[in-house]
Write a protein that holds these residues in place. Structure first.
Motif, PDB file in Angstrom:
ATOM      1  N   GLY A 276      71.977  17.037  -0.855  1.00 29.91           N
ATOM      2  CA  GLY A 276      72.728  17.192   0.383  1.00 29.91           C
ATOM      3  C   GLY A 276      72.598  16.015   1.332  1.00 29.91           C
ATOM      4  O   GLY A 276      73.456  15.829   2.203  1.00 29.91           O
ATOM      5  N   GLN A 277      71.535  15.212   1.197  1.00 23.92           N
ATOM      6  CA  GLN A 277      71.406  14.032   2.057  1.00 23.92           C
ATOM      7  C   GLN A 277      72.502  13.022   1.725  1.00 23.92           C
ATOM      8  O   GLN A 277      72.877  12.866   0.566  1.00 23.92           O
ATOM      9  N   ARG A 278      72.975  12.326   2.746  1.00 21.18           N
ATOM     10  CA  ARG A 278      73.987  11.292   2.535  1.00 21.18           C
ATOM     11  C   ARG A 278      73.412   9.918   2.870  1.00 21.18           C
ATOM     12  O   ARG A 278      72.648   9.767   3.821  1.00 21.18           O
ATOM     13  N   TRP A 279      73.817   8.946   2.060  1.00 19.74           N
ATOM     14  CA  TRP A 279      73.349   7.572   2.190  1.00 19.74           C
ATOM     15  C   TRP A 279      74.557   6.642   2.146  1.00 19.74           C
ATOM     16  O   TRP A 279      75.591   6.982   1.562  1.00 19.74           O
ATOM     17  N   ARG A 280      74.420   5.479   2.777  1.00 23.84           N
ATOM     18  CA  ARG A 280      75.546   4.539   2.868  1.00 23.84           C
ATOM     19  C   ARG A 280      75.159   3.180   2.292  1.00 23.84           C
ATOM     20  O   ARG A 280      74.078   2.655   2.573  1.00 23.84           O
ATOM     21  N   ILE A 281      76.063   2.645   1.480  1.00 23.65           N
ATOM     22  CA  ILE A 281      75.896   1.317   0.889  1.00 23.65           C
ATOM     23  C   ILE A 281      76.904   0.385   1.550  1.00 23.65           C
ATOM     24  O   ILE A 281      78.099   0.686   1.591  1.00 23.65           O
ATOM     25  N   GLU A 282      76.422  -0.746   2.067  1.00 17.07           N
ATOM     26  CA  GLU A 282      77.301  -1.715   2.706  1.00 17.07           C
ATOM     27  C   GLU A 282      77.037  -3.097   2.125  1.00 17.07           C
ATOM     28  O   GLU A 282      75.886  -3.490   1.949  1.00 17.07           O
TER      29      GLU A 282
ATOM     30  N   LEU B 241      82.540  -3.918   2.827  1.00 16.19           N
ATOM     31  CA  LEU B 241      82.840  -2.761   1.995  1.00 16.19           C
ATOM     32  C   LEU B 241      81.783  -1.692   2.218  1.00 16.19           C
ATOM     33  O   LEU B 241      80.592  -1.992   2.328  1.00 16.19           O
ATOM     34  N   VAL B 242      82.221  -0.445   2.282  1.00 16.28           N
ATOM     35  CA  VAL B 242      81.321   0.675   2.559  1.00 16.28           C
ATOM     36  C   VAL B 242      81.505   1.741   1.485  1.00 16.28           C
ATOM     37  O   VAL B 242      82.632   2.033   1.074  1.00 16.28           O
ATOM     38  N   ALA B 243      80.396   2.314   1.033  1.00 19.28           N
ATOM     39  CA  ALA B 243      80.435   3.455   0.113  1.00 19.28           C
ATOM     40  C   ALA B 243      79.433   4.493   0.601  1.00 19.28           C
ATOM     41  O   ALA B 243      78.316   4.148   0.989  1.00 19.28           O
ATOM     42  N   ASP B 244      79.832   5.748   0.613  1.00 24.19           N
ATOM     43  CA  ASP B 244      78.939   6.847   0.970  1.00 24.19           C
ATOM     44  C   ASP B 244      78.613   7.655  -0.280  1.00 24.19           C
ATOM     45  O   ASP B 244      79.502   7.935  -1.097  1.00 24.19           O
ATOM     46  N   VAL B 245      77.346   8.027  -0.426  1.00 20.36           N
ATOM     47  CA  VAL B 245      76.912   8.817  -1.575  1.00 20.36           C
ATOM     48  C   VAL B 245      76.126  10.022  -1.082  1.00 20.36           C
ATOM     49  O   VAL B 245      75.548   9.998   0.009  1.00 20.36           O
ATOM     50  N   GLU B 246      76.106  11.074  -1.896  1.00 18.34           N
ATOM     51  CA  GLU B 246      75.381  12.297  -1.539  1.00 18.34           C
ATOM     52  C   GLU B 246      74.420  12.669  -2.661  1.00 18.34           C
ATOM     53  O   GLU B 246      74.809  12.706  -3.833  1.00 18.34           O
ATOM     54  N   ILE B 247      73.169  12.943  -2.294  1.00 18.82           N
ATOM     55  CA  ILE B 247      72.159  13.306  -3.279  1.00 18.82           C
ATOM     56  C   ILE B 247      72.527  14.647  -3.911  1.00 18.82           C
ATOM     57  O   ILE B 247      72.806  15.627  -3.219  1.00 18.82           O
ATOM     58  N   GLY B 248      72.517  14.687  -5.256  1.00 18.26           N
ATOM     59  CA  GLY B 248      72.832  15.918  -5.961  1.00 18.26           C
ATOM     60  C   GLY B 248      71.659  16.495  -6.732  1.00 18.26           C
ATOM     61  O   GLY B 248      71.580  17.698  -6.954  1.00 18.26           O
ATOM     62  N   ASP B 249      70.728  15.627  -7.164  1.00 19.51           N
ATOM     63  CA  ASP B 249      69.585  16.085  -7.945  1.00 19.51           C
ATOM     64  C   ASP B 249      68.439  15.109  -7.725  1.00 19.51           C
ATOM     65  O   ASP B 249      68.666  13.916  -7.473  1.00 19.51           O
ATOM     66  N   THR B 250      67.211  15.611  -7.799  1.00 20.63           N
ATOM     67  CA  THR B 250      66.043  14.752  -7.630  1.00 20.63           C
ATOM     68  C   THR B 250      64.963  15.136  -8.632  1.00 20.63           C
ATOM     69  O   THR B 250      64.862  16.289  -9.052  1.00 20.63           O
TER      70      THR B 250
ATOM     71  N   ASP C 243      72.120  -2.838  -5.184  1.00 22.69           N
ATOM     72  CA  ASP C 243      72.640  -2.569  -3.844  1.00 22.69           C
ATOM     73  C   ASP C 243      71.688  -1.635  -3.097  1.00 22.69           C
ATOM     74  O   ASP C 243      71.029  -0.783  -3.698  1.00 22.69           O
ATOM     75  N   ILE C 244      71.638  -1.803  -1.783  1.00 19.12           N
ATOM     76  CA  ILE C 244      70.744  -1.008  -0.940  1.00 19.12           C
ATOM     77  C   ILE C 244      71.532   0.092  -0.239  1.00 19.12           C
ATOM     78  O   ILE C 244      72.584  -0.162   0.352  1.00 19.12           O
ATOM     79  N   ALA C 245      71.020   1.311  -0.334  1.00 14.67           N
ATOM     80  CA  ALA C 245      71.619   2.453   0.368  1.00 14.67           C
ATOM     81  C   ALA C 245      70.715   2.829   1.534  1.00 14.67           C
ATOM     82  O   ALA C 245      69.498   2.945   1.371  1.00 14.67           O
ATOM     83  N   LYS C 246      71.317   3.002   2.711  1.00 14.39           N
ATOM     84  CA  LYS C 246      70.565   3.386   3.902  1.00 14.39           C
ATOM     85  C   LYS C 246      70.928   4.810   4.303  1.00 14.39           C
ATOM     86  O   LYS C 246      72.085   5.215   4.207  1.00 14.39           O
ATOM     87  N   ARG C 247      69.923   5.526   4.748  1.00 13.22           N
ATOM     88  CA  ARG C 247      70.118   6.931   5.090  1.00 13.22           C
ATOM     89  C   ARG C 247      71.059   7.072   6.283  1.00 13.22           C
ATOM     90  O   ARG C 247      70.941   6.352   7.275  1.00 13.22           O
ATOM     91  N   ILE C 248      72.012   8.001   6.175  1.00  9.13           N
ATOM     92  CA  ILE C 248      72.927   8.295   7.274  1.00  9.13           C
ATOM     93  C   ILE C 248      72.269   9.343   8.158  1.00  9.13           C
ATOM     94  O   ILE C 248      71.949  10.445   7.699  1.00  9.13           O
ATOM     95  N   GLU C 249      72.043   8.990   9.391  1.00 12.42           N
ATOM     96  CA  GLU C 249      71.449   9.951  10.317  1.00 12.42           C
ATOM     97  C   GLU C 249      72.406  11.113  10.536  1.00 12.42           C
ATOM     98  O   GLU C 249      73.625  10.977  10.421  1.00 12.42           O
ATOM     99  N   ARG C 250      71.870  12.262  10.862  1.00 14.87           N
ATOM    100  CA  ARG C 250      72.663  13.487  10.968  1.00 14.87           C
ATOM    101  C   ARG C 250      73.846  13.331  11.916  1.00 14.87           C
ATOM    102  O   ARG C 250      74.948  13.787  11.638  1.00 14.87           O
ATOM    103  N   HIS C 251      73.661  12.642  13.043  1.00 18.01           N
ATOM    104  CA  HIS C 251      74.745  12.551  14.019  1.00 18.01           C
ATOM    105  C   HIS C 251      75.839  11.597  13.575  1.00 18.01           C
ATOM    106  O   HIS C 251      76.876  11.502  14.206  1.00 18.01           O
ATOM    107  N   HIS C 252      75.620  10.858  12.420  1.00 17.17           N
ATOM    108  CA  HIS C 252      76.653   9.974  11.897  1.00 17.17           C
ATOM    109  C   HIS C 252      77.467  10.637  10.815  1.00 17.17           C
ATOM    110  O   HIS C 252      78.466  10.100  10.378  1.00 17.17           O
TER     111      HIS C 252
END
Length: 227
Positions: free
Chosen positions: A174-180, A188-197, A217-226
């Motif tokens: 459920g966590q979302r991360w952003r790759i820029e 360029l921007v890509a958003d990904v969502e964790i599905g399994d760990t 590529d580096i993915a940074k955590r998207i804060e909840r308010h974003h």
């Protein structure tokens, strides 16, 4: 020259197959779990592809009426050398179909397909519907993680990416991360969502992408308010 590169990117994007499945997420399993998973065996010699009308067989005796999901192993991932496969590796698994055990005997079990998105191949594996419980999680996930690779050749919409941090680092479904990154001077921007760990790795589905995603590529955590 730039126009040719962008046309190539758009062409690859259009060819990317849809693998989001039929409500099933991708999965991560350890090498040990993969070795223990029941394997689809050929119903006829030489057949490489099976359909939902074929009778599917596994050698294991499974509970009559039980439900399983068929997954296809794609690639192994490691935090050490990418080409070195050990018991510490995880395998990325793409969803193929859902099945129910219709009969069993001392020769194995026969399965009926209840839902599916693509052909079934000998060697595909059965996994239980519910993944094993995750490892104990950290309260604070890292701010950035690295892409180890994807489950397909072209990492665009609907592909699954393997990240180099997992449940013990605080990543969870459920966590979302952003790759820029930049390509030809364009952001360029890509958003990904964790599905399994699992303990050391995560599997994330690409939700949106403006271009190709590369290993490293580096993915940074998207804060909840974003979000």
């Amino acid at each position: 020259m730039r126009l040719c590169v962008w046309l190539s990117v758009l062409w690859l994007f259009a060819l990317t197959p849809a693998v989001a499945g039929f409500g099933l997420p991708g999965r991560l399993v350890t090498a040990e779990q993969l070795g223990l998973a029941p394997k689809i065996i050929p119903v006829m010699y030489g057949r490489q592809y099976l359909t939902r009308d074929d009778q599917l067989l596994v050698r294991e005796v499974l509970e009559h009426g039980s439900t399983w999901h068929i997954y296809r192993p794609t690639r192994a991932f490691s935090t050490t050398e990418p080409s070195y496969h050990s018991a510490a590796d995880v395998w990325g698994m793409l969803p193929v179909a859902s099945v129910t055990v219709v009969t069993n005997d001392d020769q194995g079990s026969r399965l009926a397909v209840t839902a599916g998105m693509q052909e079934i191949r000998p060697g595909d594996r059965l996994l239980r519907p519910t993944p094993p419980p995750s490892a104990e999680q950290s309260d604070v996930p890292p701010r950035a993680v690295r892409v180890l690779g994807g489950l397909q050749d072209h990492h665009y919409m609907q592909d699954w990416l393997v990240l180099d941090h997992g449940a013990e680092h605080g990543l969870k479904p459920g966590q979302r991360w952003r790759i820029e990154h930049e390509m030809l001077g364009k952001r360029l921007v890509a958003d990904v969502e964790i599905g399994d760990t699992v303990e050391q790795f995560s599997l994330a589905q690409i939700i949106s992408s403006q271009g190709p995603i590369k290993i490293g590529d580096i993915a940074k955590r998207i804060e909840r308010h974003h979000e």
